[in-house]
Write a protein that holds these residues in place. Structure first.
Motif, PDB file in Angstrom:
ATOM      1  N   MET A  20       4.477 -21.308 -17.538  1.00 32.39           N
ATOM      2  CA  MET A  20       4.403 -22.514 -18.389  1.00 32.39           C
ATOM      3  C   MET A  20       3.875 -23.688 -17.579  1.00 32.39           C
ATOM      4  SD  MET A  20       5.283 -22.930 -21.707  1.00 32.39           S
ATOM      5  CE  MET A  20       5.095 -24.406 -22.692  1.00 32.39           C
ATOM      6  N   VAL A  73       0.070 -25.013 -26.418  1.00 30.28           N
ATOM      7  CA  VAL A  73       1.189 -25.051 -27.356  1.00 30.28           C
ATOM      8  C   VAL A  73       1.146 -26.322 -28.193  1.00 30.28           C
ATOM      9  CG1 VAL A  73       3.691 -25.232 -27.530  1.00 30.28           C
ATOM     10  CG2 VAL A  73       2.688 -23.563 -25.988  1.00 30.28           C
ATOM     11  N   ARG A  84       2.435 -15.994 -27.058  1.00 32.26           N
ATOM     12  CA  ARG A  84       3.079 -15.271 -28.162  1.00 32.26           C
ATOM     13  C   ARG A  84       3.936 -14.132 -27.632  1.00 32.26           C
ATOM     14  NH1 ARG A  84       1.546 -14.533 -34.172  1.00 32.26           N
ATOM     15  NH2 ARG A  84       3.773 -14.214 -33.944  1.00 32.26           N
ATOM     16  N   ARG A 123       5.303 -13.734 -24.754  1.00 29.32           N
ATOM     17  CA  ARG A 123       6.480 -14.211 -24.035  1.00 29.32           C
ATOM     18  C   ARG A 123       7.500 -14.832 -24.975  1.00 29.32           C
ATOM     19  NH1 ARG A 123       4.991 -18.480 -20.066  1.00 29.32           N
ATOM     20  NH2 ARG A 123       2.771 -18.261 -20.551  1.00 29.32           N
ATOM     21  N   GLY A 124       7.105 -15.026 -26.233  1.00 31.27           N
ATOM     22  CA  GLY A 124       8.047 -15.591 -27.196  1.00 31.27           C
ATOM     23  C   GLY A 124       8.108 -17.112 -27.168  1.00 31.27           C
ATOM     24  N   VAL A 125       7.194 -17.731 -26.468  1.00 33.17           N
ATOM     25  CA  VAL A 125       7.163 -19.198 -26.457  1.00 33.17           C
ATOM     26  C   VAL A 125       6.704 -19.688 -27.829  1.00 33.17           C
ATOM     27  CG1 VAL A 125       6.129 -21.239 -25.411  1.00 33.17           C
ATOM     28  CG2 VAL A 125       6.706 -19.268 -23.985  1.00 33.17           C
ATOM     29  N   ILE A 126       5.605 -19.119 -28.289  1.00 33.41           N
ATOM     30  CA  ILE A 126       5.185 -19.341 -29.674  1.00 33.41           C
ATOM     31  C   ILE A 126       5.778 -18.213 -30.513  1.00 33.41           C
ATOM     32  CG2 ILE A 126       3.224 -19.349 -31.257  1.00 33.41           C
ATOM     33  CD1 ILE A 126       1.544 -20.546 -28.980  1.00 33.41           C
ATOM     34  N   THR A 127       6.550 -18.589 -31.527  1.00 34.59           N
ATOM     35  CA  THR A 127       7.248 -17.558 -32.315  1.00 34.59           C
ATOM     36  C   THR A 127       6.510 -17.201 -33.599  1.00 34.59           C
ATOM     37  OG1 THR A 127       8.579 -19.221 -33.439  1.00 34.59           O
ATOM     38  CG2 THR A 127       9.492 -18.297 -31.430  1.00 34.59           C
ATOM     39  N   GLY A 128       5.556 -18.015 -33.989  1.00 31.13           N
ATOM     40  CA  GLY A 128       4.821 -17.689 -35.204  1.00 31.13           C
ATOM     41  C   GLY A 128       3.936 -18.841 -35.638  1.00 31.13           C
ATOM     42  N   SER A 173       7.683 -30.639 -27.116  1.00 26.81           N
ATOM     43  CA  SER A 173       7.165 -30.383 -25.771  1.00 26.81           C
ATOM     44  C   SER A 173       8.318 -30.130 -24.817  1.00 26.81           C
ATOM     45  CB  SER A 173       6.355 -31.570 -25.261  1.00 26.81           C
ATOM     46  OG  SER A 173       6.075 -32.492 -26.277  1.00 26.81           O
ATOM     47  N   PRO A 174       8.024 -29.467 -23.713  1.00 20.60           N
ATOM     48  CA  PRO A 174       9.063 -29.307 -22.679  1.00 20.60           C
ATOM     49  C   PRO A 174       9.437 -30.686 -22.164  1.00 20.60           C
ATOM     50  CG  PRO A 174       7.012 -28.175 -22.058  1.00 20.60           C
ATOM     51  CD  PRO A 174       6.735 -28.922 -23.306  1.00 20.60           C
TER      52      PRO A 174
END
Lengths: 154, 154
Positions: free
Chosen positions: B1, B9, B42, B44-49, B148-149
């Motif tokens: 990241m 993202v 996607r 890694r599951g950071v973006i879920t959809g 955002s982080p």
DNA sequence: ATTGAAACGAACGATGG
DNA sequence: CCATCGTTCGTTTCAAT
């Protein structure tokens, strides 16, 4: 907003990146028709946008809370001012202006409980318009992916 | 990241349907790199959809409310059961399970105030586990489009 | 309003830098 | 991480219905 529109909207809420071709195929219509419909839905403002959803944990913000806030005086300026202030904070996911005993409900996501505390101290304590304040940690949050018309909406 | 991931993202949260080419161009990187990064996010599951957002008014559901609900006994079965029941109701947008004086916070959208009342009577009055109940109409709801982080998350 | 076909543009995998 | 090529696939337009 006929049955076809509803189905397009439903599919796109689930999977916004489906190709126009696939979507048309699933609905049994021509791609050109499907494209036309989808465009019309955007232009009419039924579909307001397409957005990636992210995992809060992956963003380093696994701790969520809901803040119930009462402000005074209840004037337009105070309400609008506070709403604008709060919704610009990066920790804030969403802001509800509500009727009833509380005036605002604020949904936040932060890295840990310590930073929730720090956030509350730094961003809310000084604010003179706040007269009451509660915060609740969120154990779980389930959101409905698909929103459909409840009646037959034309 | 890293910084690049964050920017990808961010862009996709604003506009999920941007083409890979465009996105790459905006970020000043090669399309192949951009595609690789986006896929990894996607996976890694950071973006879920990716989801279409809809206008509640256009869906014939302009009236929103927040319901604060207390249930008893506070057992796992009661909590889970109620959560499952509520989140399956079509009027419900999202359900929060929270700490503090209330146990649930439920966000609903309905066609009008009458139907809010009907909904509450029909779906909640009979429920034995509910021991306390308040509902607040929502005047405004502002959601942050981009998450955002908060720190530098690696 | 819906369609099919044609022209255009994008995605993708492979290769090599 | 970037560049390029080639193939495949998707999008978009438009005349016709």
């Amino acid at each position: 907003m006929d049955e076809l529109d509803s189905q397009i909207v439903e599919h796109l809420q689930r999977e916004a990146r489906i190709t126009n071709r696939d979507l048309a195929h699933r609905l049994g219509i021509a791609p050109s028709t499907c494209l036309e419909r989808t465009r019309a839905l955007r232009n009419r403002g039924v579909i307001t946008g397409f957005h990636a959803a992210v995992d809060l944990r992956s963003m380093g913000r696994p701790v969520q809370a809901l803040l119930s806030i009462q402000v005074r005086p209840l004037s337009r300026d105070v309400i609008e001012g506070f709403k604008t202030y709060v919704s610009a904070l990066p920790e804030v996911l969403s802001v509800f202006v509500v009727a009833g005993s509380d005036d605002f409900l604020v949904h936040v996501a932060v890295p840990d409980v310590d930073q929730l505390h720090t956030f509350l101290m730094d961003r809310f304590s000084q604010r003179r318009e706040i007269v009451n304040f509660r915060s609740s940690v969120i154990y779980q949050h389930v959101a409905n992916q698909v929103i459909s018309p409840l009646d037959g909406v034309e």
